[in-house]
Every structure is written in structure tokens, then in C-alpha cells.
Write a protein that holds these residues in place. Structure first.
Motif, PDB file in Angstrom:
ATOM      1  N   VAL A  60      -4.576  -2.179  -5.112  1.00 34.79           N
ATOM      2  CA  VAL A  60      -4.784  -2.637  -3.728  1.00 34.79           C
ATOM      3  C   VAL A  60      -5.360  -4.057  -3.730  1.00 34.79           C
TER       4      VAL A  60
ATOM      5  N   SER B  83      -2.652  -6.366  -4.583  1.00 33.68           N
ATOM      6  CA  SER B  83      -1.691  -6.551  -3.484  1.00 33.68           C
ATOM      7  C   SER B  83      -2.304  -7.361  -2.339  1.00 33.68           C
TER       8      SER B  83
ATOM      9  N   ALA C  66       0.838  -1.207   0.000  1.00 35.85           N
ATOM     10  CA  ALA C  66       0.000   0.000   0.000  1.00 35.85           C
ATOM     11  C   ALA C  66       0.868   1.250   0.000  1.00 35.85           C
TER      12      ALA C  66
END
Ligand code: ADP
Length: 445
Positions: free
Chosen positions: A164, A167, A14
């Protein structure tokens, strides 16, 4: 651990996403600024060649030529405004202090970007010095960084959401791939199932499995030892209990009583020897003796042991041969070394043949002190030669018991050998005899 790793990976990802998107936005805004300035530069150079025409033109004419996106200002050498496409020139203040104008006076060309009265706009200026010394300035209002940010934020937000999500999935996968082999290992410590993992974990898995294997082996040996101890103690105790019960019940005649008392005595002695050996082994198991080591004269120890065992040997017509002209020193515990030598010579006598011979020798070979105890006895078959060092292992059970053996003598010997950093070797031929060779490191005086 898995959750924690996952959170850590995600936080790193992040932060990276945030940094990359922020930098990208700044870079793009810079590119955008450069483009506006370049456009103004082109515009300024086009107008530069028509500057005389421009100074004669009035504002209405200029605006009707659809140049109203760009504001054009002509400034004289003193900074006074000669022409402005968006305001009345004579009502305008002196422009000499404007950064882009100052720069143009100095370096032929100058540029500047300033905040506008409204937050969402920025003013871009480009000024060129005309050949007669006046300055022509073109200006344009365009997006400020904030309005640029607001404009691109849906796109950046979209990219951020996708990154995001990616990830989250990746950090979950990474955390799993790190933790999975450890979980498999925890469920499968004995190594019955192969643990596939990344190569950096292989030495760790190997060590853990090896340690686990050692722990299991030790625990199995201890269980076996405890079972054997109980069994070994039970036999003499049963005899003692049986004979004493017969005497107690008055079932033994006078001569029986003497015989039974003899048996009780013999078994009690056997118990004492056994307990002594067991205590010795457990003491050696639980303590490191190397701190108490001293320089020991091995020749002297051999001489003492032979003296102690001479009587036993004579009883069986066994001759002990021993030549000792030099003293050999080793570093160790005198008590333990005596125990070792005593056990080896005692076995050589007990497992010998009538009128046999025991040869004890001490020598020096390649920086090692070699102790050899050789007999002309019953010998040990090859498959038993390694096992004789196991606790309670006896090849010839009846002879061992008859001669007061506990099955622990060579286990104690082996332990002492390991404690002294020495090694032991068996050369034996069934029916012909046995030689046990202990090799000690030479003591550095
Ligand atoms: P024990 O108390 O029974 O003698 P040890 O641990 O000293 O126990 O020896 C284990 C076994 O190895 C013995 O029971 C015996 O069968 C065998 N052994 C040991 N020394 C000799 C030897 N010198 N010759 C033949 N057999 C031997």
C-alpha cells in the motif's frame, strides 16, 4: 485533477493488492492441504503392509509407538470398525457412509477433509482398500482455513502495508507525471519553454499551442486593425473639422468657403469609402458566405467592371484590353466576385503610368478558371509583394490617398479569394508593371 487521478490509481492498486493477497492465501492453504493429505497417503501406504499386525495390536500399544498424531482406523467390508487408535472400536458407529471410506471401496483410495468440532481445526482423512477388501483409514487434525488465515495474517498484513505504501508513492508519482506536462503547458501556452511529456500528449500539446498562437495572432491583428481604423478615420475627420471651423469662425473668404466646402466634401466621401470597406471586411470576417454561392458568369462580371471603370481609365489615357468570346462560370457570390474584379482593375488603372495599358483575360487551365489583370504600371518591389494583401498596407502611400485608396482593397480581394477556395498570385517588376492572377476551381454544372 491530480488528487483525483492519485485516488483512482490508488484504488486500482489497493484492489489489485487485495485480490492478489486473497488468491495467494487460498493457493497456499490449498498447498498446505495437499501436503497434509500426501503425508497421510504415505502413512497409509506404510501401514497398509502391516495391516494384520495392526488388527492384532491394542490401542495402548499403538499410542505408545508415538503415532498419536495420526489416528488409524481399520474398517471391515460392511463398514464396521475393527480397530481405532483413538477410540474403542466396538463402541464406534458404522463407517460405511464416510465419504473417504466409500471412495476407497469404490476406487481403492479415498480422501476427505471435514470441519472439526472446533473452528480452528479441520480433519483430514485418507483411506486405502487393503488386499482382503478391508479399508485402512488414517486421519489427522490440522489447521482449518480460518486458523491458517489467522496464522498468516500478520505476514500478509505486513506485505499489504508495504505494498500500500509503495502504491501510494507510485500513484502520486504517476498522477504527477500525467498532470505535470499539462500544468507546464497551461503556464507556457506560447511554447517559449519546451514541454517534455509522454508521446501520446504531444499532438494535444501541439494543437493547443497552435490554437493559442492563432488566438494571440488574431487578437494582435484585431488590435492593429482597430488602431489603423481609428488613425485612418482621424485624418479626414480632422480635415472636415478644421475646414468647417474656419468657415464657422468667418475666417474664410467666399472663394475659400467654396474651396473648403470642396475639401469637406472630398474628405466626407473618403470617410464613406473607408467605412464601406471596413464594414465589408468585418461582414466577411463574421459570416460564412459559401451557403449562398451560385453559378456566376465571370465573363459578364468582368465586362460590367470594365464598363464602370472605362471613364477613369480614359482620364489617364489608359487603354483597357479585353477579349471575351467565351463565358466562364465559377461557383460563388456575384457581389463578392464583382468586388474582387473591380478592385483588381481599379488598382491596375490607379497604379499605372500615363497612356499605359491594362490587359484583362479569362482562361481555362488544368480544371481551373484563371483571371489575369495585367498592367504596365509602376510595379511592386519583391519585398512588398506579399504585404500588399495586409489591411491598410500601402506601398505608395501618397498615390493611394490621392487616388482615393483606403489600403483595404487587396485585403478584401484576398478575403474573397479565400472564401471562394481560390488562390491569388502576384507577378510584378518595379517600373514595368504588375500582373495579378486569380485561379478559381472550375464549377461543376
Ligand atoms: P489601396 O486602396 O491603397 O489601393 P490596396 O489594398 O488595393 O489599397 O493595395 C495595397 C497597395 O498595393 C497599394 O497601396 C499599392 O501600393 C499596391 N498596389 C496594388 N495594386 C497595384 C498595382 N496594380 N500596381 C502597383 N502597385 C499596386
Amino acid at each position: 485533477m491530480r488528487k483525483r487521478l492519485q485516488i483512482n490509481f490508488f484504488v486500482i492498486a489497493a484492489l489489485a493488492i487485495l485480490a492478489v493477497l486473497s488468491l495467494t492465501t487460498i493457493v497456499f492453504y490449498n498447498l498446505f492441504q495437499n501436503e497434509v493429505i500426501e503425508n497421510l497417503q504415505t502413512c497409509a501406504h506404510v501401514l497398509e503392509s502391516n495391516v494384520d499386525q495392526l488388527s492384532r495390536m491394542d490401542r495402548e500399544t499403538f499410542q505408545s509407538r508415538e503415532m498419536n498424531q495420526v489416528r488409524v482406523t481399520l474398517i471391515d467390508k460392511e463398514g464396521g470398525v475393527l480397530f481405532d487408535s483413538n477410540a474403542e472400536a466396538d463402541k464406534m458407529e458404522n463407517h460405511k457412509e464416510r465419504p473417504e471410506v466409500q471412495e476407497a471401496f469404490r476406487n481403492e483410495e479415498g480422501k476427505s477433509i471435514r470441519k472439526s468440532s472446533t473452528l480452528d481445526k479441520a480433519s483430514f482423512y485418507y483411506a486405502v482398500k487393503v488386499s482382503d477388501g478391508r479399508v485402512l483409514r488414517v486421519a489427522k487434525e490440522s489447521e482449518s482455513f480460518w486458523s491458517f488465515l489467522i496464522r498468516v495474517s500478520p505476514m500478509i498484513g505486513g506485505i499489504a502495508v508495504i505494498l500500500v505504501l509503495v502504491s501510494v508513492i507510485l500513484s502520486r508519482y504517476l498522477a504527477s507525471s500525467m498532470v505535470h506536462p499539462i500544468e507546464i503547458l497551461a503556464k507556457n501556452m506560447d511554447g517559449s519553454e519546451p514541454v517534455t511529456s509522454y508521446k501520446e500528449l504531444a499532438p494535444f500539446i501541439h494543437t493547443i499551442q497552435k490554437q493559442h498562437e492563432d488566438i494571440m495572432k488574431n487578437s494582435r491583428l484585431r488590435q492593429e486593425f482597430t488602431a489603423n481604423v481609428s488613425h485612418e478615420l482621424k485624418t479626414p475627420l480632422t480635415s472636415i473639422s478644421g475646414y468647417s471651423e474656419l468657415i464657422e469662425n468667418g475666417m474664410a473668404t467666399d472663394s475659400d468657403t467654396i474651396r473648403f466646402a470642396g475639401e469637406i466634401h472630398k474628405n466626407a466621401n473618403r470617410l464613406l469609402v473607408l467605412i464601406n470597406d471596413i464594414l465589408q471586411l468585418s461582414q466577411m470576417d463574421s459570416r460564412d458566405f459559401s451557403a449562398d454561392f451560385e453559378l456566376v458568369d465571370l465573363t459578364e462580371i468582368v465586362r460590367e467592371c470594365i464598363d464602370m471603370l472605362q471613364l477613369n481609365a480614359k482620364k489617364q489615357g489608359i487603354r483597357i484590353e479585353w477579349k471575351a468570346d467565351v463565358s466562364f462560370f465559377v461557383k460563388g457570390s456575384p457581389k463578392m466576385l464583382e468586388e474582387l474584379v473591380y478592385n483588381l482593375i481599379d488598382n491596375a488603372i490607379r497604379y499605372n503610368k500615363e497612356n499605359g495599358q491594362v490587359t484583362v483575360s479569362l482562361g481555362n487551365k488544368e480544371n481551373h478558371i484563371i483571371l489575369s489583370v495585367k498592367d504596365t504600371g509602376i510595379g511592386i518591389c519583391p519585398e512588398n509583394q506579399e504585404r500588399i494583401f495586409e489591411r491598410f498596407y500601402r506601398v505608395d502611400k501618397s498615390r493611394s490617398k490621392e487616388t482615393g485608396g483606403t489600403g483595404l482593397g487587396l485585403a478584401i480581394v484576398k478575403h474573397i479569394v479565400v472564401c471562394h477556395n481560390a488562390s491569388i498570385q502576384v507577378n510584378s517588376e518595379e517600373g514595368k508593371g504588375t500582373e495579378l492572377i486569380v485561379s478559381f476551381e472550375q464549377a461543376n454544372e
